[in-house]
Design a protein around this motif. Structure first.
Motif, mmCIF file in Angstrom:
data_model
loop_
_atom_site.group_PDB
_atom_site.id
_atom_site.type_symbol
_atom_site.label_atom_id
_atom_site.label_comp_id
_atom_site.label_asym_id
_atom_site.label_seq_id
_atom_site.Cartn_x
_atom_site.Cartn_y
_atom_site.Cartn_z
ATOM 1 N N ILE A 132 2.142 4.411 -16.726
ATOM 2 C CA ILE A 132 1.412 3.477 -15.851
ATOM 3 C C ILE A 132 1.954 3.583 -14.431
ATOM 4 O O ILE A 132 3.016 4.167 -14.209
ATOM 5 C CB ILE A 132 1.557 2.015 -16.323
ATOM 6 C CG1 ILE A 132 3.027 1.702 -16.617
ATOM 7 C CG2 ILE A 132 0.678 1.739 -17.520
ATOM 8 C CD1 ILE A 132 3.365 0.251 -16.502
ATOM 9 N N GLU A 133 1.233 2.985 -13.509
ATOM 10 C CA GLU A 133 1.643 3.038 -12.111
ATOM 11 C C GLU A 133 1.818 1.633 -11.536
ATOM 12 O O GLU A 133 1.072 0.726 -11.868
ATOM 13 C CB GLU A 133 0.593 3.810 -11.294
ATOM 14 C CG GLU A 133 0.379 5.202 -11.847
ATOM 15 C CD GLU A 133 -0.480 6.099 -10.984
ATOM 16 O OE1 GLU A 133 -0.981 5.628 -9.948
ATOM 17 O OE2 GLU A 133 -0.645 7.263 -11.351
ATOM 18 N N THR A 134 2.818 1.502 -10.697
ATOM 19 C CA THR A 134 3.117 0.239 -10.003
ATOM 20 C C THR A 134 3.281 0.583 -8.536
ATOM 21 O O THR A 134 3.911 1.590 -8.215
ATOM 22 C CB THR A 134 4.450 -0.344 -10.530
ATOM 23 O OG1 THR A 134 4.372 -0.433 -11.944
ATOM 24 C CG2 THR A 134 4.737 -1.706 -9.941
ATOM 25 N N VAL A 135 2.719 -0.255 -7.663
ATOM 26 C CA VAL A 135 2.749 0.080 -6.232
ATOM 27 C C VAL A 135 3.347 -1.071 -5.438
ATOM 28 O O VAL A 135 3.008 -2.236 -5.666
ATOM 29 C CB VAL A 135 1.315 0.379 -5.729
ATOM 30 C CG1 VAL A 135 1.313 0.628 -4.224
ATOM 31 C CG2 VAL A 135 0.720 1.583 -6.457
ATOM 32 N N PHE A 136 4.225 -0.725 -4.489
ATOM 33 C CA PHE A 136 4.785 -1.722 -3.572
ATOM 34 C C PHE A 136 4.233 -1.486 -2.174
ATOM 35 O O PHE A 136 4.249 -0.367 -1.673
ATOM 36 C CB PHE A 136 6.314 -1.618 -3.546
ATOM 37 C CG PHE A 136 6.931 -2.483 -2.482
ATOM 38 C CD1 PHE A 136 6.964 -3.865 -2.629
ATOM 39 C CD2 PHE A 136 7.435 -1.933 -1.311
ATOM 40 C CE1 PHE A 136 7.501 -4.681 -1.637
ATOM 41 C CE2 PHE A 136 7.975 -2.739 -0.320
ATOM 42 C CZ PHE A 136 8.004 -4.115 -0.481
ATOM 43 N N ILE A 137 3.734 -2.561 -1.562
ATOM 44 C CA ILE A 137 3.116 -2.453 -0.229
ATOM 45 C C ILE A 137 3.866 -3.353 0.748
ATOM 46 O O ILE A 137 3.753 -4.576 0.682
ATOM 47 C CB ILE A 137 1.632 -2.886 -0.297
ATOM 48 C CG1 ILE A 137 0.913 -2.081 -1.383
ATOM 49 C CG2 ILE A 137 0.937 -2.724 1.044
ATOM 50 C CD1 ILE A 137 -0.095 -2.877 -2.161
ATOM 51 N N LYS A 175 -6.561 -3.196 4.451
ATOM 52 C CA LYS A 175 -6.046 -1.940 5.000
ATOM 53 C C LYS A 175 -5.807 -0.979 3.854
ATOM 54 O O LYS A 175 -5.274 -1.361 2.824
ATOM 55 C CB LYS A 175 -4.704 -2.185 5.695
ATOM 56 C CG LYS A 175 -4.830 -2.513 7.139
ATOM 57 C CD LYS A 175 -3.539 -2.052 7.846
ATOM 58 C CE LYS A 175 -3.261 -2.905 9.047
ATOM 59 N NZ LYS A 175 -2.187 -3.876 8.874
ATOM 60 N N THR A 176 -6.203 0.252 4.044
ATOM 61 C CA THR A 176 -5.915 1.242 3.020
ATOM 62 C C THR A 176 -4.475 1.689 3.176
ATOM 63 O O THR A 176 -4.073 2.136 4.238
ATOM 64 C CB THR A 176 -6.876 2.430 3.148
ATOM 65 O OG1 THR A 176 -8.181 1.932 2.910
ATOM 66 C CG2 THR A 176 -6.558 3.510 2.127
ATOM 67 N N ARG A 177 -3.699 1.515 2.105
ATOM 68 C CA ARG A 177 -2.282 1.861 2.180
ATOM 69 C C ARG A 177 -1.956 2.891 1.111
ATOM 70 O O ARG A 177 -2.534 2.899 0.039
ATOM 71 C CB ARG A 177 -1.427 0.610 1.936
ATOM 72 C CG ARG A 177 -1.677 -0.526 2.920
ATOM 73 C CD ARG A 177 -1.147 -0.201 4.292
ATOM 74 N NE ARG A 177 0.275 0.120 4.261
ATOM 75 C CZ ARG A 177 1.238 -0.757 4.505
ATOM 76 N NH1 ARG A 177 0.945 -1.997 4.809
ATOM 77 N NH2 ARG A 177 2.515 -0.394 4.452
ATOM 78 N N GLY A 178 -0.996 3.730 1.450
ATOM 79 C CA GLY A 178 -0.476 4.654 0.447
ATOM 80 C C GLY A 178 -1.477 5.695 -0.043
ATOM 81 O O GLY A 178 -1.326 6.233 -1.132
ATOM 82 N N VAL A 201 -1.751 8.710 -3.295
ATOM 83 C CA VAL A 201 -2.757 8.261 -4.267
ATOM 84 C C VAL A 201 -2.343 6.919 -4.886
ATOM 85 O O VAL A 201 -2.280 6.767 -6.104
ATOM 86 C CB VAL A 201 -3.012 9.324 -5.370
ATOM 87 C CG1 VAL A 201 -4.373 9.098 -6.037
ATOM 88 C CG2 VAL A 201 -2.974 10.720 -4.802
ATOM 89 N N ALA A 202 -2.084 5.965 -4.012
ATOM 90 C CA ALA A 202 -1.632 4.652 -4.491
ATOM 91 C C ALA A 202 -2.573 3.541 -4.050
ATOM 92 O O ALA A 202 -2.255 2.368 -4.205
ATOM 93 C CB ALA A 202 -0.216 4.371 -3.972
ATOM 94 N N ALA A 203 -3.725 3.901 -3.507
ATOM 95 C CA ALA A 203 -4.626 2.856 -2.997
ATOM 96 C C ALA A 203 -5.414 2.221 -4.141
ATOM 97 O O ALA A 203 -5.417 2.712 -5.269
ATOM 98 C CB ALA A 203 -5.561 3.463 -1.960
ATOM 99 N N CYS A 204 -6.111 1.109 -3.820
ATOM 100 C CA CYS A 204 -6.898 0.383 -4.834
ATOM 101 C C CYS A 204 -7.814 1.332 -5.583
ATOM 102 O O CYS A 204 -8.518 2.121 -4.970
ATOM 103 C CB CYS A 204 -7.839 -0.621 -4.182
ATOM 104 S SG CYS A 204 -7.046 -1.884 -3.288
ATOM 105 N N GLY A 205 -7.824 1.207 -6.883
ATOM 106 C CA GLY A 205 -8.772 1.975 -7.681
ATOM 107 C C GLY A 205 -8.381 3.433 -7.848
ATOM 108 O O GLY A 205 -9.093 4.214 -8.458
ATOM 109 N N GLN A 206 -7.222 3.810 -7.302
ATOM 110 C CA GLN A 206 -6.807 5.214 -7.456
ATOM 111 C C GLN A 206 -5.740 5.367 -8.530
ATOM 112 O O GLN A 206 -5.333 6.479 -8.844
ATOM 113 C CB GLN A 206 -6.241 5.750 -6.130
ATOM 114 C CG GLN A 206 -7.308 5.921 -5.065
ATOM 115 C CD GLN A 206 -6.760 6.588 -3.818
ATOM 116 O OE1 GLN A 206 -5.646 6.298 -3.396
ATOM 117 N NE2 GLN A 206 -7.537 7.472 -3.236
ATOM 118 N N LEU A 207 -5.272 4.252 -9.078
ATOM 119 C CA LEU A 207 -4.184 4.341 -10.037
ATOM 120 C C LEU A 207 -4.689 4.872 -11.370
ATOM 121 O O LEU A 207 -5.588 4.305 -11.970
ATOM 122 C CB LEU A 207 -3.533 2.968 -10.226
ATOM 123 C CG LEU A 207 -3.002 2.333 -8.953
ATOM 124 C CD1 LEU A 207 -2.210 1.083 -9.278
ATOM 125 C CD2 LEU A 207 -2.158 3.304 -8.160
#
Ligand code: SAH
Length: 366
Positions: free
Chosen positions: A92-97, A330-333, A337-343
């Motif tokens: 799984i993926e976890t993202v910190f912004i 804002k599109t981040r990361g 490939v860490a943006a919304c819907g890309q995980l």
């Protein structure tokens, strides 16, 4: 030998029950919560306010087990993504912004997703299983371990959004247990204002959440009429817009200053006309809300395009002119490939949906 209990995934209530079962005092639960989540000590031998005999007892029947981090990616804009390895080839993926004044962790709730939103890359991966509460809270544990505290002694992760892979309300009890730990002062002490659950709209579970766990709510609306939402967020066929918004109204009743965040992905030529904005204004009348427009993030194989910058601004301005609060996410990361819907993680797809979707793509491209 019976399996040892993983204490990582027990909230205060669960830990108290565990200690009572062991013939120990329930207040031990608070001590354990602090060791595990506040100090991130996972070796019972180091828990100095427990007697030696209790430490040995715990050693025999319990463990504190964390999943392994496979990769950590750091984006140019400071966004970080951890790929966390789970059993049977899943990840799984976890993202910190990081943002000025706060740091938000985007947490996953399932391996893949069983819903079929057409613009979401996680959906293309299919579904394997729910995460257990330990695997959910482990994501926050791991992020805190990596990021620690700022120079003032405050945790770098200040906010959590349940917006990673999966539909959190489809994994209800594990998600609520993990959110209890996030909220607990002996755990992470995150206030409900800083803890947001995002759902595609599982209506009965929204009502249940209102009873069980005080958190902020976001809904993935994405369309202002049922005809379109039936197509792009197919769970709408079961819980149409009117029912979803009625549940949102029930959710905010009696809660001062609480609003619902309405997420709306901007898809070129699909849901981004001024007529759509008008319909949205009409729909949201009477619901305290903030609209978050999300520029569509592309992924391999998708046939959608993001609305133009101009169109997003026009859409936003229309909403603002009508007195609504509307921001553009804002599109981040995106470089990692860490943006919304890309995980996407690594999903051993039990639903075989990824296969079916690939077959459809072939037809689509012909
Ligand atoms: N299943 C939950 C949690 C996922 S949250 C939900 O649907 O709310 C992730 C957010 O990103 C949701 O609003 C989702 O609809 C949105 N999203 C999904 N794919 C996207 C994409 N390709 N580009 C931009 N946003 C996307």
């Amino acid at each position: 030998m019976t399996e040892r209990t993983n204490l990582l995934g027990l909230d205060l209530h669960g830990l108290e029950a565990f200690f009572v079962e062991l013939d120990e005092k329930p207040f031990r639960a608070r001590q354990l919560l602090q060791w595990i989540h506040k100090y991130r000590i996972i070796d019972f031998a180091e828990m100095s306010n427990l007697s030696k005999s209790l430490r040995e007892k715990l050693q025999a029947v319990a463990e504190i087990k964390l999943p392994e981090v496979m990769h950590e990616h750091i984006s140019q804009d400071g966004t970080r993504k951890w790929i966390i390895k789970l059993s049977c080839g899943n990840a799984i993926e976890t993202v910190f912004i990081p943002e000025s004044g706060r740091g938000t962790l985007c947490v996953s709730s399932q391996v893949g997703c069983a819903l079929t939103c057409t613009f979401c890359s996680t959906a293309q991966q299919g579904f394997n299983r729910n995460l257990d509460a330990a695997e959910i809270i482990a994501q926050l544990w791991i992020a805190n371990e990596a990021l620690g505290k700022d120079p003032k002694g405050n945790r770098v992760v200040t906010n959590v959004v349940m917006m990673g892979m999966g539909e959190p309300l489809a994994n209800y009890s594990n998600v609520v247990t993990a959110m209890n730990l996030m909220r607990d002062d002996f755990g992470y002490g995150i206030s409900w204002r800083r803890l947001t659950l995002s759902t595609s709209g599982i209506v009965p579970m929204i009502d249940k959440l209102r009873e069980d766990c005080h958190v902020s709510l976001a809904i993935s609306l994405h369309a202002a009429n049922d005809e379109l939402r039936d197509q792009i967020v197919p769970i709408n066929q079961k819980y149409p817009i009117a029912e979803l918004l009625a549940a949102c109204k029930r959710y905010v009743v009696g809660q001062q200053r609480r609003h619902i965040t309405v997420e709306y992905v901007m898809l070129d030529g699909i849901n981004d006309s001024i007529q759509d904005a008008k319909d949205l204004v009409r729909l949201l009348k009477g619901l305290p809300n903030k609209i978050n427009l999300i520029p569509f993030n592309p992924f391999p194989g998708t046939h959608y395009k993001c609305s133009s910058r101009n169109q997003i601004v026009r859409f936003q301005q229309y909403l603002i002119d009508q007195g609504l609060v509307a921001t553009v996410r804002k599109t981040r990361g995106d470089d990692i490939v860490a943006a919304c819907g890309q995980l996407a993680g690594e999903v051993q797809d039990k639903s075989r949906r990824s296969e079916r979707m690939r077959a459809q793509e072939v037809v689509f491209h012909r």
